[in-house]
Design an enzyme around this catalytic site. Sequence first.
Site, PDB file in Angstrom:
ATOM      1  CG  HIS A  72      -1.840   1.142   1.310  1.00  0.00           C
ATOM      2  ND1 HIS A  72      -2.152   1.753   2.505  1.00  0.00           N
ATOM      3  CD2 HIS A  72      -2.524   1.835   0.366  1.00  0.00           C
ATOM      4  CE1 HIS A  72      -2.983   2.749   2.275  1.00  0.00           C
ATOM      5  NE2 HIS A  72      -3.224   2.824   0.997  1.00  0.00           N
ATOM      6  CD  GLU A  75      -3.084   2.636  -3.691  1.00  0.00           C
ATOM      7  OE1 GLU A  75      -3.869   3.614  -3.653  1.00  0.00           O
ATOM      8  OE2 GLU A  75      -3.319   1.562  -3.114  1.00  0.00           O
ATOM      9  CG  HIS A  76      -0.165   6.340  -0.680  1.00  0.00           C
ATOM     10  ND1 HIS A  76      -0.865   7.414  -0.181  1.00  0.00           N
ATOM     11  CD2 HIS A  76      -0.979   5.263  -0.492  1.00  0.00           C
ATOM     12  CE1 HIS A  76      -2.037   7.021   0.283  1.00  0.00           C
ATOM     13  NE2 HIS A  76      -2.130   5.710   0.113  1.00  0.00           N
ATOM     14  CD  GLU A 152      -5.639   5.313   2.219  1.00  0.00           C
ATOM     15  OE1 GLU A 152      -6.283   4.554   1.462  1.00  0.00           O
ATOM     16  OE2 GLU A 152      -4.428   5.589   2.053  1.00  0.00           O
TER      17      GLU A 152
END
Length: 455
Positions: A72, A75-76, A152
């Site tokens: 994850h 992904e950023h 998030e």
Amino acid sequence: MPVSLPLTPAGPEGRSWTIAGQDGGALVRRSVLPGGVRVLTESMPGLRSATVGLWVGVGSRDETTSHFGSTHFLEHLLFKGTARRSAMDIASAFDEVGGEANAVTGKEHTCYYARVLDDDLPMAVDVLCDMVTSATLAEADVESERGVILEELAMNDDDPTDVVHERFAEAVLAGHPLGRPIGGTPDTINAVGRDDIAAHYAQHYRPAGLVVTVAGGVDHDKVCALVGESLARSGWDLSDDSAADRAPFARRPTTGGAQLITPARRPVVVRRTTEQANVVIGTPSLTATDPRRYAMSTLNAVLGGGMSSRLFQEIREARGLVYSVYSFASGYSDSGYFGLYAGCTPAKTDEVVRLLVAELHRLADGGLPADELARAHGQLRGGLVLGLEDTGSRMSRLGKAELVHGEFIDVDEALARVESVTAEDIRSLAADLAAQELTLAVVGPFDEDREFSLG
């Protein structure tokens, strides 16, 4: 004529296949480029837009102990810049042509995608290839994005519906890497370092693991040329002549993990001072490639897939106990799960839980009248066709065909498989689900040792 074509993960360089005569004159093609990069396209005549996705077959389940949260995180970070582009350059490239770009991390794959006008496809391919192959992963960006990811996670943690689904997945797939949260946890995000993320990136982001899918107003040969040119600029080594480096990665094995699952036997209760109790109850279920997945889709349509479904009619319409109620299923390479969700007043939780279980057993014991089966078939037919009316859905279908299912299934074949599901198929599957010990997750104003009656 319905088409279902097996996809061979490995093969000689340049291996390709073509499917002609798709709905609306669409043409699907697949090629394997040097280095093992796979390219799949669906040319849709008359469209002036295209959606491109770059897929890597790595998800949260693939992280090692020191890499938890890295998938994850990447992904950023891939949007934060490369040797050739800053984060602003990446954002501006899409904004100035009215396009959009984003990414999604799953338990078994990650996809970076963009939707643009067909004339802007060369830019989209080049930017996404640059991001996937040449991310700088600067220490300052890691620390900055760490805070963004923690925000998030905090946002998701404020949503009791997100929390109950995540805790249910952890509980029903306990002991299996699939049970871990996709985004990581605050502890794992705080613990993972830049070097750990870079190691995860180097291990999994390689030519043989890359799948490029494009759908819309595109030409397959031109897309292959664009991808090849962009990857050549990236610095990735695509020239190695050894078969191992040229062949794509083998598809993820479809057996071997289910025996690791030990579903939680006690209810998982998360205490929150909410006005509603959020409930999910379910069991381990079918894999993504199980032939019964079409029966599962039909079962969900009957049980909890719309306003005419049994859960909606009995628990909401007849009794007025809930606003939202539905059933769902998620399948992966070697496991999956099935669940029933409801949100209700805390004082009604026991009653709602009993009714959820009762409707599953009623389907298992009583079967399915012909009119309900026909309605479920119609719902799935419409949903399937309408869901493929945009280039993004077509792009995703190609990626999942390559990485998940191992076959491309055209719309007519998918409809035929839906229509072949019988009432007995559904009853039998419902009976298998009802026979298993159920896992319950609840978020609401309850003590953690609260017991709930299932029947």
